[in-house]
Scaffold this motif. Structure first.
Motif, mmCIF file in Angstrom:
data_model
loop_
_atom_site.group_PDB
_atom_site.id
_atom_site.type_symbol
_atom_site.label_atom_id
_atom_site.label_comp_id
_atom_site.label_asym_id
_atom_site.label_seq_id
_atom_site.Cartn_x
_atom_site.Cartn_y
_atom_site.Cartn_z
ATOM 1 N N ASP A 1 -1.451 11.033 3.876
ATOM 2 C CA ASP A 1 -2.172 9.846 3.433
ATOM 3 C C ASP A 1 -2.883 10.128 2.113
ATOM 4 O O ASP A 1 -2.806 11.229 1.549
ATOM 5 N N ASN B 1 2.133 1.887 -0.739
ATOM 6 C CA ASN B 1 0.726 2.105 -1.093
ATOM 7 C C ASN B 1 0.663 2.539 -2.557
ATOM 8 O O ASN B 1 0.985 3.681 -2.892
ATOM 9 N N GLN C 1 4.702 -1.502 3.621
ATOM 10 C CA GLN C 1 4.238 -0.115 3.762
ATOM 11 C C GLN C 1 3.915 0.575 2.438
ATOM 12 O O GLN C 1 3.327 1.658 2.440
#
Length: 677
Positions: free
Chosen positions: A660, A635, A633
């Motif tokens: 995000d 990023n 997960q």
């Protein structure tokens, strides 16, 4: 080491390696063709570099090895390492273990060290203290187990006295009223148990399996006696004696059942002592009453005095004797342990066994062994002699950092293999370490309680040591894992006078207080168990590498019930003080929340140094799975964007609310427009 024990340890090591490889295989399968990107810093062999902070937690540190094992298997290496207590142990060993080939993973070497050592050897206190800990430490909360055992013993003793008294009552009206109250109490418990009333302290404490079982087994037998109590005394005497002995037998069987019933951890030693005493009382009562055999009465005077003793009097005397024995037993043990406890400066274990072990690994630690796994794969674990005896040796080791490059434009880190370094790509400040100028890439956290300060070793060594050549790095690890009361505090005498180190005291701690003759260190977790802020976040617009954190989640979710008792209130206050220092940093730096992997270890006792092999494997698996889930997960681009937004002045709350990369980029654009950039 005996061949049988060596085989067990080799089997444990192979199981740990197989467990880690299984998690790695599953992770690679989940990734498919996707490449993991966690950093913009690489070495010439394509390994990505991150900083790593590891939380403290006693034997739960085995889970941290599962975390680092998976990370290394996925091509991730650690530039800077920090930790507290168990995290400090793993960080220190990861720093000093330097195999000949930089590409070699270090976690298997540390696993070898771990499996060759019996963890209970670290419990090096007095034999009685070792026995007490070994007998009770299997409980998640062994103090609670001891408390319940003590309550059960007192309940058993007092019930014998009470029961014998009830049988001698002549007034049946009083008996009926008394037993009626007991029946009402039992009925209310059953109503609570069925959920008619589901809140409050009563449902939390009085409805536990322990208290229901104890009261139920006693009351049901006593209710039978209540019925017999209405029969004329001469008629029911024989039956009452039978019931009295059955009560004793029921208590005995219940006590034993507490220790052997399925899905229960080992019973504390107190319950077994009570079971043994009840067995003696029961056997003596049967032999004395029904077979006229008097085992314990040796003199004619005692035999004559006790020949007419009724079962009721016998039970009453037995109960009081049991109560007195319990008081004498616990009192004598407590006085003895307190005397040794105060003599040892309030620590059950000296901690010398651990210090000697870690010092030996730092100085020697050479290994060359091959293991055949079930899959048929051969694993070769090799490491030369570490050669770390003094702080000067450690600094020389920490300076041996491989050449690193900064490649933010590479989507695939494997493209950097054998890349020819250009001067402009060499990482200034990351590819070197000068001990007299820079902060070391190793940070071990401890707490010095005389000056009341958080101490970072080896950075602050000058405050407490005269020179590098007479300073053992094993001291730093020992100071960090000085669990209060479990281990003696780590003490240093003959420390440099404050006037000789005035600049360092002001630079590191702004301390200008009294002169100290002795420094006293306790576990760093008492003030900063997860020192995520030890490596200051970059102020650059775009960070080059992240700081990952491996946390040990060993606490249940908080709610109002956690402070419903005095013990819960005290525990919550302590947990708040020891965690707030680190929580405050995470609140103001929300980007670091994306870098944390939480390992669920809530059902394992962090002080159980007698942890069986299967639970060690389970701990390792949990750490490995937490690392795999984290890598799936994480990023890297989102982390960099959050760091950039924070540096531009975007509020931490707004960053935390962003879901995000697109949301964060929008915040960055708005802030740039606001600033006219």
């Amino acid at each position: 080491m005996q061949p049988e024990e060596q085989e067990i340890r080799n089997s444990l090591l192979k199981s740990l390696l197989e467990t880690g490889d299984g998690v790695v295989a599953g992770l690679k399968n989940d990734l498919g063709t996707q490449k993991i990107r966690v950093s913009d810093v690489f070495d010439t062999q394509g390994h990505q570099y991150v900083n790593l902070v590891q939380e403290g937690g006693g034997v739960l540190g085995i889970a941290l090895l599962g975390y680092t094992y998976v990370m290394e298997c996925m091509g991730i290496r650690f530039l800077k390492l920090a930790g507290t207590s168990a995290g400090a142990i793993n960080a220190a060993l990861m720093a000093v273990v330097r195999p000949d080939d930089p590409a070699t993973k270090r976690s298997p070497i540390i696993l070898y060290y771990l499996t060759q050592k019996n963890l209970f050897d670290f419990v090096d206190g007095h034999p009685i203290a070792r026995w007490l800990l070994k007998s009770n430490i299997n409980y998640k909360d062994f103090l609670s187990g001891l408390f319940k055992s003590a309550v059960f013993t007192l309940l058993t003793a007092l019930s014998l006295v009470l029961f014998s008294s009830m049988l001698l009552w002549k007034d049946n009206t009083i008996s009926v009223v008394f037993w009626g109250l007991i029946v009402a109490y039992l009925a209310s418990l059953l109503l609570f148990k069925r959920g008619l009333i589901s809140n409050g302290i009563i449902t939390k404490y009085l409805l536990s399996r322990f208290f229901l079982g104890a009261f139920g087994s006693i009351i049901l037998l006593l209710l039978t006696v209540m019925g017999l109590a209405t029969i004329p005394n001469k008629t029911c005497g024989w039956y009452q004696e039978i019931i009295a002995l059955l009560l004793l037998l029921g208590l005995l069987l219940y006590t034993i059942w507490l220790g052997i019933k399925p899905k229960r951890e080992h019973s504390p030693f107190i319950q077994w002592i009570v079971a043994a005493l009840l067995s003696i009382v029961l056997a003596d009562g049967i032999l004395n009453k029904f077979f006229n055999i008097q085992v314990w009465y040796c003199s004619p005077f005692i035999r004559e005095a006790t020949s007419e003793t009724s079962s009721y009097q016998y039970l009453s005397v037995s109960g009081m004797s049991l109560f007195i024995f319990f008081a004498l037993l616990m009192g004598s043990i407590s006085i003895f342990l307190y005397a040794r406890f105060s003599k040892s400066r309030f620590g059950i274990n000296p901690g010398d066994a651990f210090k000697n072990w870690i010092a030996d690994l730092m100085e020697n630690g050479n290994v060359d062994a091959t293991y055949l796994l079930k899959s048929g794969e051969k694993v070769h674990i090799k490491n030369p002699r570490n050669g770390i005896r003094t702080l000067r040796d450690l600094e020389a080791k920490l300076k041996s950092i491989p050449p690193l490059v900064y490649r933010p434009d590479d989507e695939d880190g494997t493209h950097i293999s054998n890349y020819k370094l250009q001067d402009s790509q060499v990482l200034a400040g990351l590819d070197k370490y000068e001990p007299d100028e820079d902060e070391p890439p190793l940070a071990l956290i401890t707490t010095e309680i005389v000056t009341e300060n958080k101490i970072i070793f080896p950075k602050m060594w000058r405050l407490f040591y005269a020179d590098k050549d007479h300073t053992s790095p094993a001291d730093f690890v020992r100071a960090s894992m000085s669990i209060p009361f479990f281990f003696e505090a780590f003490r240093l005498n003959n420390i440099p006078k404050r006037a000789e180190r005035a600049n360092e005291w002001m630079q590191y701690l702004s301390y200008d207080g009294n002169e100290i003759k002795e420094a006293v260190f306790i576990d760093g977790g008492s003030i900063s168990n997860f020192p995520i802020n030890v490596f200051s976040p970059t102020r650059a617009a775009t960070p080059r590498l992240p700081t990952f954190g491996a946390r040990l989640d060993d606490e249940d979710a908080e709610d109002s019930r956690s402070v419903a008792s005095l013990g819960g209130l005290g525990g919550s206050i302590i947990n708040t003080m020891r965690a707030n220092y680190d929580k405050d940093f995470l609140i103001t730096h929300p980007q670091f929340e994306d870098c944390l992997a939480c390992i669920d270890v809530r059902d394992i006792n962090w002080l159980n140094f007698n942890l069986p092999p299967d639970e060690q494997i389970d701990l390792f698996r949990r750490g490995a799975i937490a690392a795999a889930n984290f890598l799936l997960q994480f990023n890297w681009e989102l982390f960099k964007a959050k760091q950039e937004a924070l540096n531009l002045g975007v509020l931490a709350a707004d960053i935390r609310a962003s879901c995000d990369l697109q949301d964060v980029q929008g915040l960055i654009q708005k802030m740039k427009e606001k600033r006219g950039m």
